[in-house]
Design an enzyme around this catalytic site. Structure first.
Site, PDB file in Angstrom:
ATOM      1  N   TYR A 171       0.859  -1.185   0.000  1.00 44.88           N
ATOM      2  CA  TYR A 171       0.000   0.000   0.000  1.00 44.88           C
ATOM      3  C   TYR A 171       0.891   1.230   0.000  1.00 44.88           C
ATOM      4  O   TYR A 171       1.511   1.570   1.008  1.00 44.88           O
ATOM      5  CB  TYR A 171      -0.909  -0.044   1.223  1.00 44.88           C
ATOM      6  CG  TYR A 171      -1.967   1.025   1.291  1.00 44.88           C
ATOM      7  CD1 TYR A 171      -2.236   1.888   0.235  1.00 44.88           C
ATOM      8  CD2 TYR A 171      -2.736   1.158   2.438  1.00 44.88           C
ATOM      9  CE1 TYR A 171      -3.219   2.859   0.311  1.00 44.88           C
ATOM     10  CE2 TYR A 171      -3.732   2.122   2.536  1.00 44.88           C
ATOM     11  CZ  TYR A 171      -3.973   2.962   1.468  1.00 44.88           C
ATOM     12  OH  TYR A 171      -4.947   3.923   1.561  1.00 44.88           O
ATOM     13  N   LYS A 182      -1.527  -1.399  -3.941  1.00 45.39           N
ATOM     14  CA  LYS A 182      -2.644  -0.465  -3.815  1.00 45.39           C
ATOM     15  C   LYS A 182      -2.028   0.916  -3.963  1.00 45.39           C
ATOM     16  O   LYS A 182      -1.299   1.378  -3.088  1.00 45.39           O
ATOM     17  CB  LYS A 182      -3.360  -0.612  -2.477  1.00 45.39           C
ATOM     18  CG  LYS A 182      -4.511   0.381  -2.323  1.00 45.39           C
ATOM     19  CD  LYS A 182      -5.195   0.289  -0.971  1.00 45.39           C
ATOM     20  CE  LYS A 182      -6.277   1.373  -0.875  1.00 45.39           C
ATOM     21  NZ  LYS A 182      -6.925   1.397   0.460  1.00 45.39           N
TER      22      LYS A 182
END
Length: 288
Positions: A126, A154
């Site tokens: 992320y 992400k």
């Protein structure tokens, strides 16, 4: 997925199961992230994370991927949460860049490799530097891709050019970490979105992605424009606040937020109603 609490602020497992089932069976989400930032992971205990994850896996794990948010700014603690998530039956892990300490890229690389070495599950990195204070540089992402457990990103960096380079050179699966970036990221090789407004826009967002994949760019663009008011409006204040408020407005009360988050103001609720309406979403779930 937001984490439901009861009126006293305690974890509400029954409501979590209800919400997870709705998001998969009604909203059409292919997967759920449990205990991400939207799930208020900074204010839930390790035990609460394990309990809600196990309940959601049992409820929808046979028909959706269930990922566990396990990222912290402590590598040892992150490894512990990763192992806990594996025991609870997670399909994969979302690991945010370690925040606040702002290590050099060598530390970023070592952190993710340590978690990947200890984990039994595939990992999404992320990358959200405006929250963590540290970006995962393209060279670091390309190096991380050589680890068999690190399979995707992400992407909330907001730099499509950088992302397109990493996609081309690494083969990592890129998911938009900002709802409104779903279509732009698809255009450079992305594969989907880990969303916030997808508590409401799951089916529409899925239709957008499917239209783009089959080559109907005009339809994908139409969907993007239709959903843009709620894609952006959900972040008028902190996203969790407005997701929980929006769910309540639409007949699915998942309880309050925990401090330091606070409830939506009347002004924010008024804008939220307008955003939902502008995106063509019904006022409540019974209106489908």
């Amino acid at each position: 997925m937001v984490t439901p609490f009861d009126v006293a602020g305690a974890l509400d497992i029954e409501k979590a199961v209800q919400l997870a089932t709705h998001l998969v069976d009604e909203q059409g989400n292919d997967g759920l992230v449990i205990s991400g930032t939207t799930g208020e992971s900074p204010t839930t205990s390790d035990a609460e994370k394990a309990d809600v994850l196990a309940a959601v896996v049992e409820a929808v794990g046979d028909r959706a991927h269930v990922l566990a948010g396990v990222g912290t700014f402590d590598t040892v603690h992150t490894v512990h949460l990763a192992q806990q998530a594996a025991k609870a039956g997670a399909s994969g892990l979302l690991v945010v860049t370690h925040y606040y300490s702002r290590p050099p890229q060598a530390g970023v690389l070592a952190h993710f490799r340590a978690v990947a070495d200890a984990a039994e599950l595939p990992i999404l990195v992320y990358d959200i530097p405006h929250r963590t204070g540290t970006a995962v540089e393209p060279e670091t992402l390309i190096a991380l891709a050589r680890h068999e457990q690190i399979v995707g990103v992400k992407d909330a960096k907001g730099d499509v050019v950088s992302s397109s380079r990493v996609i081309a050179e690494s083969g990592l699966a890129y998911y938009a970490g900002d709802d409104a970036m779903t279509l732009p990221l698809l255009a450079v090789g992305g594969v989907g979105v880990v969303g916030t407004s997808t508590h409401f826009t799951g089916r529409g967002t899925k239709a957008l992605i499917e239209a783009y994949v089959r080559g109907d760019v005009a339809e994908a663009l139409r969907r993007h424009r239709e959903l843009l008011p709620i894609y952006t409006g959900i972040f008028r204040t902190q996203g969790t606040i407005l997701v929980k408020a929006g769910l309540r407005l639409r007949g699915l009360d998942v309880g309050p937020v925990r401090l330091p988050l606070v409830e939506a103001t009347e002004h924010e609720l008024s804008h939220l109603r307008e955003d939902l309406s502008a995106a063509g979403l019904p006022r409540d779930y019974s209106a489908r």
